[in-house]
Motif scaffolding. Structure first.
Motif, PDB file in Angstrom:
ATOM      1  N   ASN A  68       0.438  -1.510   1.700  1.00  0.00           N
ATOM      2  CA  ASN A  68       1.601  -0.877   2.307  1.00  0.00           C
ATOM      3  C   ASN A  68       2.948  -1.327   1.764  1.00  0.00           C
ATOM      4  O   ASN A  68       3.942  -0.632   1.963  1.00  0.00           O
ATOM      5  CB  ASN A  68       1.581  -1.125   3.826  1.00  0.00           C
ATOM      6  N   ILE A  69       3.023  -2.466   1.111  1.00  0.00           N
ATOM      7  CA  ILE A  69       4.323  -3.047   0.774  1.00  0.00           C
ATOM      8  C   ILE A  69       5.140  -2.145  -0.152  1.00  0.00           C
ATOM      9  O   ILE A  69       6.393  -2.138  -0.077  1.00  0.00           O
ATOM     10  CB  ILE A  69       4.154  -4.456   0.146  1.00  0.00           C
ATOM     11  N   ALA A  70       4.489  -1.363  -0.998  1.00  0.00           N
ATOM     12  CA  ALA A  70       5.233  -0.491  -1.917  1.00  0.00           C
ATOM     13  C   ALA A  70       6.023   0.576  -1.174  1.00  0.00           C
ATOM     14  O   ALA A  70       6.993   1.132  -1.709  1.00  0.00           O
ATOM     15  CB  ALA A  70       4.278   0.159  -2.911  1.00  0.00           C
ATOM     16  N   GLU A  71       5.623   0.895   0.061  1.00  0.00           N
ATOM     17  CA  GLU A  71       6.305   1.926   0.837  1.00  0.00           C
ATOM     18  C   GLU A  71       7.344   1.347   1.791  1.00  0.00           C
ATOM     19  O   GLU A  71       7.982   2.094   2.531  1.00  0.00           O
ATOM     20  CB  GLU A  71       5.265   2.737   1.630  1.00  0.00           C
ATOM     21  N   ILE A  72       7.509   0.032   1.774  1.00  0.00           N
ATOM     22  CA  ILE A  72       8.464  -0.624   2.669  1.00  0.00           C
ATOM     23  C   ILE A  72       9.767  -0.871   1.918  1.00  0.00           C
ATOM     24  O   ILE A  72       9.764  -1.580   0.906  1.00  0.00           O
ATOM     25  CB  ILE A  72       7.898  -1.956   3.200  1.00  0.00           C
ATOM     26  N   PRO A  73      10.880  -0.311   2.358  1.00  0.00           N
ATOM     27  CA  PRO A  73      12.149  -0.521   1.646  1.00  0.00           C
ATOM     28  C   PRO A  73      12.519  -2.003   1.599  1.00  0.00           C
ATOM     29  O   PRO A  73      12.275  -2.750   2.555  1.00  0.00           O
ATOM     30  CB  PRO A  73      13.159   0.275   2.481  1.00  0.00           C
ATOM     31  N   ARG A  74      13.100  -2.412   0.499  1.00  0.00           N
ATOM     32  CA  ARG A  74      13.563  -3.792   0.375  1.00  0.00           C
ATOM     33  C   ARG A  74      14.650  -4.039   1.417  1.00  0.00           C
ATOM     34  O   ARG A  74      15.497  -3.194   1.663  1.00  0.00           O
ATOM     35  CB  ARG A  74      14.077  -4.051  -1.039  1.00  0.00           C
ATOM     36  N   GLY A  75      14.570  -5.210   2.027  1.00  0.00           N
ATOM     37  CA  GLY A  75      15.476  -5.532   3.120  1.00  0.00           C
ATOM     38  C   GLY A  75      14.875  -5.295   4.484  1.00  0.00           C
ATOM     39  O   GLY A  75      15.453  -5.711   5.497  1.00  0.00           O
ATOM     40  N   SER A  76      13.729  -4.633   4.529  1.00  0.00           N
ATOM     41  CA  SER A  76      13.055  -4.384   5.799  1.00  0.00           C
ATOM     42  C   SER A  76      12.327  -5.642   6.277  1.00  0.00           C
ATOM     43  O   SER A  76      12.175  -6.618   5.532  1.00  0.00           O
ATOM     44  CB  SER A  76      12.061  -3.227   5.666  1.00  0.00           C
TER      45      SER A  76
END
Length: 622
Positions: free
Chosen positions: A95-103
């Motif tokens: 899932n990490i690729a779909e999580i915006p940076r800073g989230s």
């Protein structure tokens, strides 16, 4: 200990992810129920593997539940989560690729063992090697903390205690976002009332998670999301399958006929059987048959007997039912075929969504075999679409396809309960006496003497005196219903059946075009409504003039659809298939619509459709 500050947010997207045995669907469902109770608008996206118990700790075994809730109207489950709760390395990597940076990323650090890391191809621990530095990571020992909180329950093994970690995570997230836990506590008491040790473990873990949030220094902020403005009424959270089932019950009640479901369990339609089986007191009969063919045979037989016959399935089941659907067309009896579409072909992607059964519903039978097609647009709209399907089936004596899909079926949103008296009157008039004379002038029943407005034939319940008539799949003579091989009669019957479907009264398609000068129209059908509407909203926010329309009735099309299509320079048609509606529109109206097709087993994102809108606008400006 410092008191965490409270920040106001207008919207939040949370994704719970873990092994398919970690209880992520239950966790998400309970968080959703408590969120609905607080009055937020919401939309959900459950996403889980087809296997009952996929390999533990592996990427194929990851199960997730995404929830988008807000203080305003919510159209989709959201493109990218603000918060990821990952219960193991597999959930993080998937899932990490779909999580915006800073989230925010919350992980169970206890699960990041060398063995679990190697299962998903991590050479080093991402919690320690700096690869997650762009996110706000909270590495918490969720498993061990849960076990420690249950130390006073000696009857449970460590493994049994570990299973309560999803409740610990739920308690923590409930604290972070000010969600109540009373509903979940009552749910657990009902579910585990006969297993006091398991009940105590889950209740204790839930409370421990909340208390962890209260006492830890890991979280300096809590969040509040105000209730959404909604029309006055009584609301409940409901999934598409539940809404569809209740719509069938309500429609049968308004028609004054019993409801009979003949079905065979198949993902993602099985919950319709489960829901309808709870409503026997409302004249509902459910029968789980030995196979798909028997299921529709039961439903069609029930329709012949004067009931509202319904069969539920998915694409593979429709293939098996096709001959019986053709029989229903020939018999001209009301029948509702619920197709909760999933990824195909063959077994395909049983738990993933798709819209690829449209042409199968239109043409997937031998001979000229037209049927009506209705497609709900949201989980709650499944209720109204089911009522509409029954209206068409009973009024026009025809099979009706109700094309839902896995996204709608498993997704949920708040539903305003309608007043029964506000539902349409679907009262059905059955044939009670002969309607013609024979050659000797004696009263006789003509089973194919049609209503001049609807072209529907009489609905005669077997056993009614004087209404004996032939029935079967061999072509019948017009009016008399006698077996006929006459070429001209066959041509007449084929054209009459087609005319009956073409003549079904459906509302005009409504176009949302605030400025009246848009050159691009976004036209969707079924579950693409939310992403299409959200993309149009975003494009307008960015200054674009764009129109939006959505189809509920696919066969027949709304009468004004041709004029609508010809009124725009570009028509974008997003579909979760290879362009099936686009093919029908091009063939029917000779309009070069622009298809946008994805078949990934997931709904469209707002961002990708917004990009397609801007692409067409740039094309026009050039």
């Amino acid at each position: 200990m410092s008191t965490p500050s409270v920040q106001q947010r207008d919207r939040v997207i949370i994704r719970f992810a873990g092994d398919s045995g970690d209880g992520m669907q239950l966790t998400g469902d309970r968080f959703t129920s408590e969120t609905a109770q607080l009055g937020n608008d919401l939309s959900t996206l459950p996403n889980f593997p087809a296997e009952i118990r996929a390999p533990q700790g592996t990427l194929p075994g990851v199960s997730s539940f995404q929830l988008h809730f807000a203080d305003h109207d919510v159209l989709t489950p959201g493109d990218a989560p603000d918060v990821l709760v990952a219960m193991n390395p597999a959930a993080l990597k998937a899932n990490i690729a779909e999580i915006p940076r800073g989230s925010t990323v919350i992980v169970d650090s206890d699960e990041f063992s060398k063995r679990n890391l190697s299962k998903v191809g991590y050479a080093t621990n991402p919690l320690e090697d700096g690869t997650l530095d762009s996110w706000h990571v909270h590495a918490l020992p969720l498993t061990s903390t849960t076990v420690e909180s249950l130390a006073d329950l000696p009857d449970l093994t460590r493994k049994e205690k570990e299973r309560a970690k999803n409740m610990f995570a739920l308690g923590l997230l409930s604290w972070m976002y000010g969600r109540p836990t009373t509903g979940t506590e009552q749910f657990l008491r009902t579910k585990f009332g006969k297993k006091p040790s398991i009940l105590a473990a889950n209740l204790t873990a839930l409370k421990a998670g909340w208390n962890y949030g209260e006492t830890t220094e890991d979280f300096a902020v809590r969040y509040e999301i105000a209730p959404a403005a909604m029309a006055e009424g009584t609301y409940r959270n409901i999934t598409g399958n539940q809404a569809l089932a209740l719509g069938l019950v309500a429609a049968a009640h308004r028609a004054g006929r019993p409801l009979v479901l003949g079905t065979y369990p198949i993902t993602p339609a099985s919950d319709i059987l489960h829901e309808l089986s709870r409503h026997k007191r409302f004249g509902v009969t459910t029968m789980q048959a030995e196979d798909e063919i028997a299921g529709i045979g039961i439903a069609l037989g029930a329709s012949y007997g004067g009931a509202i016959g319904v069969t539920s399935t998915s694409g593979p089941g429709v293939a098996l039912k096709s001959e019986a659907i053709g029989l229903a067309v020939a018999l001209e009896l009301p029948l509702v075929i619920v197709d909760v579409q999933r990824g195909g072909p063959s077994t395909g992607l049983p738990t993933k969504t798709e819209q690829a059964d449209l042409l199968q519903a239109m043409y997937g039978r031998n001979g000229e075999s037209p049927v009506a097609i209705v497609a709900p647009q949201t989980p709650t709209d499944c209720f109204d679409a089911a009522v509409e399907a029954v209206r068409i089936a009973t009024t026009y004596r025809t099979p009706v396809f109700l094309l839902s899909d896995g996204y709608l079926a498993n997704g949920s949103e708040p539903w305003s309960l309608p007043e029964v008296e506000d539902l349409p009157d679907l009262t059905v008039e059955l044939a009670t006496e002969p309607n013609g004379l024979d050659e000797d002038g004696k009263p006789v029943f003509h089973p194919y003497l049609r209503d001049p407005e609807t072209l529907a034939r009489p609905w005669a319940v077997p056993g009614t005196p004087g209404l004996e008539h032939r029935i079967g799949g061999i072509e019948k003579a017009d009016v008399t219903g006698n077996i006929s091989y006459d070429p001209d009669n066959h041509d007449l019957m084929v054209r009459t059946r087609a005319s009956k479907i073409a003549g079904i009264e459906v509302p005009d398609v409504v176009v949302d075009d605030p400025t009246g000068d848009a050159r691009v129209l976004v036209l969707g059908w079924g579950s693409t409504f939310g992403p299409c509407a959200a993309a149009v909203r975003e494009a307008r926010r960015e200054g674009a003039a764009v129109a939006h329309a959505h189809l509920r009735h696919i066969n027949p099309f709304p009468a004004n659809l041709g004029d609508v299509l010809h009124g725009y320079d570009r028509v974008l048609v997003p579909e979760m298939n290879s362009g099936q509606l686009a093919l029908l529109l091009r063939g029917t109206y000779l309009v070069d619509v622009r298809p946008y097709n994805r078949v990934r087993g997931l709904p469209f994102t707002t961002a990708e459709l917004t990009e397609q809108i801007h692409t067409l606008l740039k094309e026009l400006s050039a």
